[in-house]
Design an enzyme around this catalytic site. Structure first.
Site, PDB file in Angstrom:
ATOM      1  N   TYR A  46       8.973   4.903   3.545  1.00 18.45           N
ATOM      2  CA  TYR A  46       9.308   3.811   3.118  1.00 18.45           C
ATOM      3  C   TYR A  46       9.939   4.009   1.656  1.00 18.45           C
ATOM      4  CZ  TYR A  46      10.866  -1.502   1.849  1.00 18.45           C
ATOM      5  OH  TYR A  46      11.760  -2.433   1.219  1.00 18.45           O
ATOM      6  N   ASP A  96      11.333  10.697  -3.310  1.00 18.06           N
ATOM      7  CA  ASP A  96      11.093   9.287  -3.512  1.00 18.06           C
ATOM      8  C   ASP A  96       9.711   9.144  -4.092  1.00 18.06           C
ATOM      9  OD1 ASP A  96      10.571   7.244  -3.715  1.00 18.06           O
ATOM     10  OD2 ASP A  96      11.384   6.428  -1.713  1.00 18.06           O
ATOM     11  N   LYS A 106      10.300   1.203 -10.502  1.00 23.36           N
ATOM     12  CA  LYS A 106       9.026   0.666 -10.362  1.00 23.36           C
ATOM     13  C   LYS A 106       8.630   1.217 -12.252  1.00 23.36           C
ATOM     14  CE  LYS A 106       7.372   0.547  -6.193  1.00 23.36           C
ATOM     15  NZ  LYS A 106       7.147  -0.682  -4.951  1.00 23.36           N
TER      16      LYS A 106
HETATM   17  N1  HOZ Z   1       7.754  -2.937  -0.473  1.00 18.65           N
HETATM   18  C1  HOZ Z   1       6.842  -3.249  -2.075  1.00 18.65           C
HETATM   19  C2  HOZ Z   1       5.050  -3.059  -1.023  1.00 18.65           C
HETATM   20  N2  HOZ Z   1       5.674  -1.913  -0.745  1.00 18.65           N
HETATM   21  C3  HOZ Z   1       6.854  -4.681  -1.819  1.00 18.65           C
HETATM   22  C4  HOZ Z   1       7.767  -5.553  -3.006  1.00 18.65           C
HETATM   23  C5  HOZ Z   1       7.389  -6.787  -3.718  1.00 18.65           C
HETATM   24  O1  HOZ Z   1       7.256  -7.850  -2.066  1.00 18.65           O
HETATM   25  O2  HOZ Z   1       7.377  -6.929  -4.232  1.00 18.65           O
END
Ligand code: HOZ
Length: 431
Positions: free
Chosen positions: A144, A239, A267
């Site tokens: 992802y 990534d 992050k």
């Molecule tokens: N895309 C995030 C998990 N891989 C979730 C982000 C969120 O819901 O804060």
């Protein structure tokens, strides 16, 4: 454990926000039940609006490597806010955070800040296309890279959890430029290069795939990608939105000793505030406007509050023994969980690297998306709820990664292992 206030808020939010949440996985649909609304966090603990306290292994999905409300981060943000929250002009803090990034991440010579991991990956892809003059991108099933159109093809995380790895709304033209290979399968990458000669701008990969659960690279996989991309004149993008400053001071690239052309970050780099970044070799990054022709911009890019939180967080990680401590805490958790699962006779795959971890409910090792999908997600949901009832906050979906922070204590981890043993006992009864 009362959850009345969370239920009320979820109903209220559902009337004005799709699904009641601003990011799908938070809605608990993969595990059932009502999401707990967060009220505050302190160190390794998160408190919900009903006053329940949990040991937090989501850590805001990765950013909170120093735990909730670390005093250095809070102070830095307060000071920055008092000076003004945004200027739309360059600030010293941007140079300072950029210097930290260049110092810490081995392959980055120039870096640009954006406001999210999604922005970072979509901008890196544009640079790769601009630099090579090619259109296609190779990604891996289950990886992802945020929710930009080009990456919502065979995607992981919420897209995988909710059965929409190929999202409606992505045009056929865009999707046709995204080629999908199998994680840990260099042959599948080689075939795509052969079928698309001189058309592939880049290969993008999560060096540790953290959005189909946690899946680690087999020996030689990342090195093989480095080799194949060089051979075919394509760029290699790591990534590192999850692994950056998490897997090691210099991310997974430092830990695995494989160096990409471009790296995307998010992050941890924002310490809990919205920051993303992409960077790499100067010669490539200089394609970016205003030096070169590839356009990319943002009103809140390099925002002073976000830069302050990032600087405070990276300073905590740069020196000293932060990564040794994260490794020790991660190992304690993994070993304890392995024993608890074995004592309860529950078959599982425990995957961990440093402070990232995941438990798949399957008897077979997991090396790609197909393997991850063999996990018994209903069992994961039961385990998740049994842990939540015992004060442990795990990701509300199987296809995510758990995180340990510097604020976790040995005692909190022991309590988590004891909770897991009790939780697994309830699964046996239910089974
Ligand atoms: N895309 C995030 C998990 N891989 C979730 C982000 C969120 O819901 O804060």
């Amino acid at each position: 454990m009362s959850t009345d206030h969370s239920k009320e808020l979820f109903e209220r939010s559902g009337r004005v926000i799709p699904g009641g949440v601003n990011s799908p996985v938070r809605a608990f649909r993969a595990v059932g039940g009502t999401p707990r609304f967060a009220a505050r966090g302190e160190g390794a603990s998160i408190y919900d609006v009903d006053g329940n306290r949990y040991v937090d292994y989501v850590c805001s999905w990765g950013p909170l490597i120093a735990g909730h409300a670390h005093p250095d981060v809070v102070r830095a943000v307060q000071l920055a806010a008092a000076r003004g929250s945004s200027f739309g002009a360059p600030t010293e803090a941007e140079a300072e955070l950029a210097e930290l990034v260049v110092e810490m991440v081995p392959s980055i010579e120039l870096v640009r800040f954006v406001s999210s991991g999604t922005e970072a990956t979509m901008s890196a892809l544009r640079v790769a296309r601009g630099y090579t003059g090619r259109s296609k991108v190779i990604k891996f099933a289950g990886c992802y890279h945020g929710h930009a159109d080009a990456f919502l093809v065979n995607a992981g995380s919420g897209a995988l959890t909710f059965g929409t790895p190929d999202s409606p709304g992505v045009t056929a033209g865009t999707a046709s430029d995204t080629l999908t290979a199998r994680y840990n399968d260099l042959g599948s990458v080689g075939r795509l290069f052969a079928e698309n000669p001189d058309q592939v701008a880049c290969v993008i990969v999560e060096p540790y795939a953290g959005n189909m659960g946690l899946v680690l690279p087999a020996a030689g996989f990342l090195e093989g990608l480095r080799e194949l991309t060089r051979q075919h004149g394509a760029l290699l993008i790591f990534d590192e939105v999850i692994t950056g400053f998490r897997a090691a001071r210099g991310g997974a690239q430092e830990r695995e000793n494989v160096f990409p052309d471009l790296t995307t970050l998010g992050k941890v780099i924002g310490g809990g505030l919205p920051v993303g970044a992409f960077g790499g070799r100067a010669e490539i990054m200089e394609c970016l406007s205003p030096v070169g022709p590839v356009y990319q911009a943002g009103t809140l890019s390099g925002n002073p509050l976000a830069m302050a939180a990032g600087i405070a967080t990276l300073r905590l990680l740069r020196d000293g023994d932060a990564y040794r401590r994260l490794e020790a805490l991660g190992a304690q958790l993994e070993q304890g969980l392995r024993k608890a699962f074995a004592r309860r006779g529950v078959q599982a795959q425990h995957v961990r690297r440093g402070s990232m971890f995941c438990v798949f409910f399957t008897g077979q090792p997991v090396s790609d998306l197909e393997g991850a999908k063999r996990s018994d997600t209903a069992r994961y949901a039961s385990y998740f709820h049994a842990m939540l009832e015992r004060g442990v906050w795990l990701a509300p979906a199987q296809f995510e990664t758990g995180f340990v922070s510097l604020a976790h204590t040995e005692a909190a981890i022991d309590a988590t292992i004891a909770a897991a043993e009790q939780a697994l006992a309830t699964l046996e009864v239910r089974a």
